[in-house]
Design an enzyme around this catalytic site. Sequence first.
Site, PDB file in Angstrom:
ATOM      1  N   ASN A   1       0.827  -1.212   0.000  1.00 46.78           N
ATOM      2  CA  ASN A   1       0.000   0.000   0.000  1.00 46.78           C
ATOM      3  C   ASN A   1       0.857   1.256   0.000  1.00 46.78           C
ATOM      4  O   ASN A   1       1.920   1.294   0.612  1.00 46.78           O
ATOM      5  CB  ASN A   1      -0.916   0.007   1.224  1.00 46.78           C
ATOM      6  CG  ASN A   1      -1.860  -1.181   1.212  1.00 46.78           C
ATOM      7  OD1 ASN A   1      -2.010  -1.824   0.178  1.00 46.78           O
ATOM      8  ND2 ASN A   1      -2.480  -1.464   2.336  1.00 46.78           N
TER       9      ASN A   1
ATOM     10  N   HIS B   1       5.696  -0.455  -2.929  1.00 40.39           N
ATOM     11  CA  HIS B   1       5.214   0.277  -4.106  1.00 40.39           C
ATOM     12  C   HIS B   1       5.236   1.787  -3.922  1.00 40.39           C
ATOM     13  O   HIS B   1       4.532   2.505  -4.628  1.00 40.39           O
ATOM     14  CB  HIS B   1       3.803  -0.209  -4.472  1.00 40.39           C
ATOM     15  CG  HIS B   1       3.777  -1.632  -4.924  1.00 40.39           C
ATOM     16  ND1 HIS B   1       2.650  -2.415  -4.951  1.00 40.39           N
ATOM     17  CD2 HIS B   1       4.782  -2.432  -5.394  1.00 40.39           C
ATOM     18  CE1 HIS B   1       2.949  -3.627  -5.396  1.00 40.39           C
ATOM     19  NE2 HIS B   1       4.241  -3.669  -5.664  1.00 40.39           N
TER      20      HIS B   1
HETATM   21  P1  OAD Z   1      -6.111  -5.988  -4.931  1.00 44.03           P
HETATM   22  O1  OAD Z   1      -7.193  -4.988  -5.182  1.00 44.03           O
HETATM   23  O2  OAD Z   1      -5.561  -6.733  -6.087  1.00 44.03           O
HETATM   24  O3  OAD Z   1      -6.646  -7.079  -3.892  1.00 44.03           O
HETATM   25  C1  OAD Z   1      -7.337  -6.678  -2.736  1.00 44.03           C
HETATM   26  C2  OAD Z   1      -7.547  -7.872  -1.844  1.00 44.03           C
HETATM   27  O4  OAD Z   1      -8.157  -7.401  -0.652  1.00 44.03           O
HETATM   28  C3  OAD Z   1      -8.471  -8.951  -2.426  1.00 44.03           C
HETATM   29  O5  OAD Z   1      -7.899 -10.237  -2.223  1.00 44.03           O
HETATM   30  C4  OAD Z   1      -9.746  -8.790  -1.602  1.00 44.03           C
HETATM   31  O6  OAD Z   1     -10.451 -10.024  -1.407  1.00 44.03           O
HETATM   32  C5  OAD Z   1      -9.200  -8.275  -0.280  1.00 44.03           C
HETATM   33  N1  OAD Z   1     -10.144  -7.530   0.554  1.00 44.03           N
HETATM   34  C6  OAD Z   1     -11.215  -6.791   0.197  1.00 44.03           C
HETATM   35  N2  OAD Z   1     -11.823  -6.279   1.277  1.00 44.03           N
HETATM   36  C7  OAD Z   1     -11.121  -6.702   2.354  1.00 44.03           C
HETATM   37  C8  OAD Z   1     -11.230  -6.520   3.768  1.00 44.03           C
HETATM   38  N3  OAD Z   1     -12.207  -5.797   4.314  1.00 44.03           N
HETATM   39  N4  OAD Z   1     -10.321  -7.102   4.575  1.00 44.03           N
HETATM   40  C9  OAD Z   1      -9.315  -7.858   4.050  1.00 44.03           C
HETATM   41  N5  OAD Z   1      -9.161  -8.064   2.743  1.00 44.03           N
HETATM   42  C10 OAD Z   1     -10.038  -7.498   1.895  1.00 44.03           C
HETATM   43  O7  OAD Z   1      -4.975  -5.227  -4.111  1.00 44.03           O
HETATM   44  P2  OAD Z   1      -3.442  -5.619  -3.889  1.00 44.03           P
HETATM   45  O8  OAD Z   1      -3.261  -7.096  -3.870  1.00 44.03           O
HETATM   46  O9  OAD Z   1      -2.955  -4.840  -2.725  1.00 44.03           O
HETATM   47  O10 OAD Z   1       0.218  -1.545  -7.224  1.00 44.03           O
HETATM   48  O11 OAD Z   1      -2.804  -5.036  -5.212  1.00 44.03           O
HETATM   49  C11 OAD Z   1      -1.413  -5.119  -5.389  1.00 44.03           C
HETATM   50  C12 OAD Z   1      -0.918  -3.963  -6.216  1.00 44.03           C
HETATM   51  O12 OAD Z   1      -1.696  -3.862  -7.411  1.00 44.03           O
HETATM   52  C13 OAD Z   1      -1.113  -2.604  -5.577  1.00 44.03           C
HETATM   53  O13 OAD Z   1      -0.091  -2.300  -4.658  1.00 44.03           O
HETATM   54  C14 OAD Z   1      -1.122  -1.672  -6.732  1.00 44.03           C
HETATM   55  C15 OAD Z   1      -1.997  -2.465  -7.661  1.00 44.03           C
HETATM   56  O14 OAD Z   1      -1.832  -2.273  -9.019  1.00 44.03           O
HETATM   57  C16 OAD Z   1       0.566  -0.467  -7.962  1.00 44.03           C
HETATM   58  O15 OAD Z   1      -0.195   0.441  -8.239  1.00 44.03           O
HETATM   59  C17 OAD Z   1       1.995  -0.474  -8.402  1.00 44.03           C
END
Ligand code: OAD
Length: 231
Positions: A87, A104
């Site tokens: 994040n 990131h």
């Molecule tokens: P994603 O949007 O890909 O995934 C979000 C995750 O959070 C999913 O697995 C959801 O099921 C989960 N989720 C949703 N609500 C939740 C809650 N209340 N509690 C716990 N989990 C929950 O986000 P990231 O995996 O962080 O990078 O994405 C990785 C990277 O992709 C980011 O850092 C960003 C993006 O492109 C860049 O911009 C370089």
Amino acid sequence: MQKLVFLTGAGISAESGITTFRDSGGLWEKYPVMKVASIEGYEADPSLVIQFYNERRRQLAGVQPNDAHHLVAALEDRYEVTVVTQNVDDLHERTGSSHIIHLHGELMKATSTYRPNDPEQVVTLPSHDADIKMGDRARDGSQLRPFIVWFGEAVPMIEPAADAVQQADILVIIGTSLNVYPAAGLIHYARPGCRIFLIDPKPANVAESLGVHIIAKGASEGMKELCELLK
Ligand code: OAD
């Protein structure tokens, strides 16, 4: 003290009101990711990209950390904790976590277009009126840009993150779809014997051989359950 490493993603900040990327209604549905979050996108239209991150920063100013961020910080009483986060928000900082690795980048920082990873160029933006404008200059005279690792760029913090995971006794992954590499590969640095937990209401697929304990709940409820399990 045992070493506890968290790997957090957008899901830990969802309950604070920050939109995730890939859930339905996520940011990448509204904005084409390669236009606003890639180095090619920035080179093609710097103003659009700067504006996109100005909006993210304004949104961040209006939200608060949630119970999950607080519980992560509180575990420092009992463990040597490192937070590895994908994040770019500062919600872990705001709850007092002391060892945070941002893979990131950081929304509240800005840097040079020419040398984004040169520490000399990185500046912290003021908490009020934090917008970056076209024409704002970095120390080296180039256009000031968000301190964000975009698609197509190197991820300099991956090495310290991998070192931390390698030394972990416990690894807790929260709220990430494990879609984006190299961050998603960090789980494979855990040594045999490391206890691994995954907190996510829609947990990503992880290899069964890793023996991951899945807590299929939101971040705050999931962290409460984890704290009980670790007692
Ligand atoms: P994603 O949007 O890909 O995934 C979000 C995750 O959070 C999913 O697995 C959801 O099921 C989960 N989720 C949703 N609500 C939740 C809650 N209340 N509690 C716990 N989990 C929950 O986000 P990231 O995996 O962080 O990078 O994405 C990785 C990277 O992709 C980011 O850092 C960003 C993006 O492109 C860049 O911009 C370089």
